[in-house]
Design a protein around this motif. Structure first.
Motif, PDB file in Angstrom:
ATOM      1  N   GLU B 130      12.468   7.083 -50.917  1.00  0.00           N
ATOM      2  CA  GLU B 130      11.702   5.988 -50.329  1.00  0.00           C
ATOM      3  C   GLU B 130      10.209   6.341 -50.391  1.00  0.00           C
ATOM      4  O   GLU B 130       9.822   7.491 -50.227  1.00  0.00           O
ATOM      5  N   LEU B 131       9.380   5.316 -50.607  1.00  0.00           N
ATOM      6  CA  LEU B 131       8.002   5.575 -51.043  1.00  0.00           C
ATOM      7  C   LEU B 131       7.147   6.399 -50.082  1.00  0.00           C
ATOM      8  O   LEU B 131       6.401   7.273 -50.503  1.00  0.00           O
ATOM      9  N   SER B 132       7.264   6.135 -48.799  1.00  0.00           N
ATOM     10  CA  SER B 132       6.386   6.878 -47.880  1.00  0.00           C
ATOM     11  C   SER B 132       6.780   8.349 -47.829  1.00  0.00           C
ATOM     12  O   SER B 132       5.950   9.230 -47.651  1.00  0.00           O
ATOM     13  N   ARG B 164       8.911  13.806 -42.993  1.00  0.00           N
ATOM     14  CA  ARG B 164       9.101  13.043 -44.241  1.00  0.00           C
ATOM     15  C   ARG B 164       9.372  13.963 -45.410  1.00  0.00           C
ATOM     16  O   ARG B 164      10.175  13.662 -46.284  1.00  0.00           O
TER      17      ARG B 164
END
Lengths: 259, 200
Positions: B130-132, B164
């Motif tokens: 996922e991008l973040s 993250r």
């Protein structure tokens, strides 16, 4: 929670990626030419070939840096005196809301799209694969990334990928047409021809009332109206914009246009 | 890490902002490769890279020359990539690179073939993150930036950046494991060897 995890066992993949080759030189040359045309002489890109001067504190990733440091400093001054606000105003549409470097950074965090937003289903005639992109036309015809189709498209998932690919040629053709019109508006605005910009945005509204770039059109219209001094119309239109696109990344641009 | 080791030294001098031209000439490839890692498809990379530099040009007067330039560039590229991806037809997660030809190669080319395959595989693997999370992953693992710098570039708390990264790592390892299992050519044998070495 604040410890960096130990290196992945796939470190060799990461190392390979770190040594990814540089961008193709011809791509950079093409970008250089286009940016020089777009940004003008203050950008310092025109006619000097590939060279760049080494700069203290900034390590060049490429090995291709070699030229006159004095010229570069001078160019830096030139670039900085360019009216940034104007450039931002005009090109924000082409890229991003530049006004709020800080705030905009945060916003995509929230707005990163996990939901598939398929394009509105467009029927594809089998005879029309006028697929527009070749490597040379890619930059000229490439669309500005905009998410204006989103508010018009019903949220759904599942078949998204399939429908996206199926309708792509038609979609691309429309988008290219839309983009062409808005490009006229944008360049008119850039050279101070607000009336021309407004005309172009009206053309777009007539031909693509629910177009994929209607969000951008509306921004340009607001900017054009404001530039023409028709402030009441501008703020009415801006209010409508806020209702239609409450989460638009372009809201700061609209606000900026009104002031 | 070596590229950034000079940052502290640089801060001691009065720093002038780099010129636009300098950034364009030296960081074009960085922006280009970053956009690809962030999921911009091959045919669109040139256009998107130009977009980044248009924004760079307009934001340059606000750029704090005491900050390292790459996280700043990354921030701009990241925002553009977010916009790019939010357009429906760019949503496909499949990374499209020129396929690596695994046949008819002289043994001397094996090394570079392996690297090319490895890059392609990594690129495939990170497209699923996922991008973040991926942004943190790229900045940390590939660009080798310290976490504080990453958190600042993405304007997130450091703890968030760490978590993250952790999640991105998990995603990445799963994807890499799966993709490696499907691979052919020199990379597969080497991979097995290296993974077991790393795991030991």
């Amino acid at each position: 929670m604040t410890e960096k995890p130990s290196p992945t066992k796939f470190q060799f993949l990461i190392e390979a990626e770190r040594s990814r080759p540089e961008a193709p030189a011809e791509a950079q040359a093409q970008a250089r030419a286009q940016l020089a045309a777009l940004l003008g002489p203050a950008a310092g890109l025109g006619g000097h070939g590939q060279s760049a001067a080494p700069h203290a504190g900034h390590t060049a990733s490429s090995s291709g840096g070699n030229a006159a440091p004095g010229a570069v400093t001078q160019l830096a001054r030139g670039a900085q005196t360019l009216t940034a606000a104007k450039v931002v105003g005009v090109f924000a549409l082409g890229g991003i809301v530049a006004g709020g470097a800080a705030t905009a950074l945060v916003r995509p965090e929230v707005r990163v799209v996990y939901v598939d937003r398929p394009v509105p289903a467009v029927s594809v005639s089998a005879s029309a694969p006028t697929s527009p992109s070749t490597s040379t036309s890619a930059s000229a015809a490439a669309e500005i990334p905009l998410r204006s189709a989103a508010p018009l498209a019903p949220p759904s998932s599942g078949s998204a990928a399939a429908s996206t690919t199926a309708s792509a040629p038609q979609h691309d053709a429309d988008l290219a047409a839309e983009r062409g019109i808005l490009e006229r508006a944008r360049s008119a605005l850039a050279r101070g021809d607000a009336a021309g910009a407004l005309n172009a945005s009206n053309d777009h509204a007539r031909q693509f009332p629910r177009g994929q770039l209607s969000e951008e059109r509306e921004v340009l219209a607001v900017q054009a109206l404001a530039a023409l001094g028709r402030s009441q119309e501008a703020s009415d239109r801006a209010a409508r914009f806020r209702r239609s696109f409450p989460k638009s990344l372009l809201l700061p641009v609209v606000d900026a246009a009104l002031h | 890490m070596s590229e950034w080791a000079s940052t502290e030294v640089a801060r001691e001098e009065p720093t002038t902002a780099p010129s636009f031209r300098f950034l364009f000439e030296t960081e074009f490839s960085y922006v280009w490769n970053t956009l690809r890692r962030l999921g911009v498809h091959e045919p669109d990379v040139l256009d998107q890279t130009q977009e980044v530099f248009v924004v760079v040009h307009s934001l340059l007067p606000d750029y704090d020359a005491n900050r390292p330039v790459r996280p700043w560039l990354f921030g701009i590229a990241y925002r553009l990539a977010c916009r790019y991806r939010s357009l429906a037809r760019h949503r496909r997660e499949v990374y499209q690179d020129a396929p690596v030809d695994t046949t008819d190669r002289a043994p001397s080319a094996e090394q570079s073939l392996e690297s090319a395959q490895a890059r392609e595989l990594l690129m495939d693997a990170i497209q699923g993150i996922e991008l973040s999370r991926r942004a943190v992953f790229i900045l940390s693992e590939i660009d080798e930036l310290p976490m504080a710098e990453i958190a600042a570039a993405l304007q997130i708390p450091t703890n968030t950046a760490y978590s993250r990264l952790r999640l991105a790592r998990d995603d990445f390892e799963r994807a890499a494991t799966r993709l490696l299992a499907q691979q052919a050519g020199p990379i597969k044998a080497r991979a097995a060897e290296r993974v077991s070495k790393a795991g030991a």
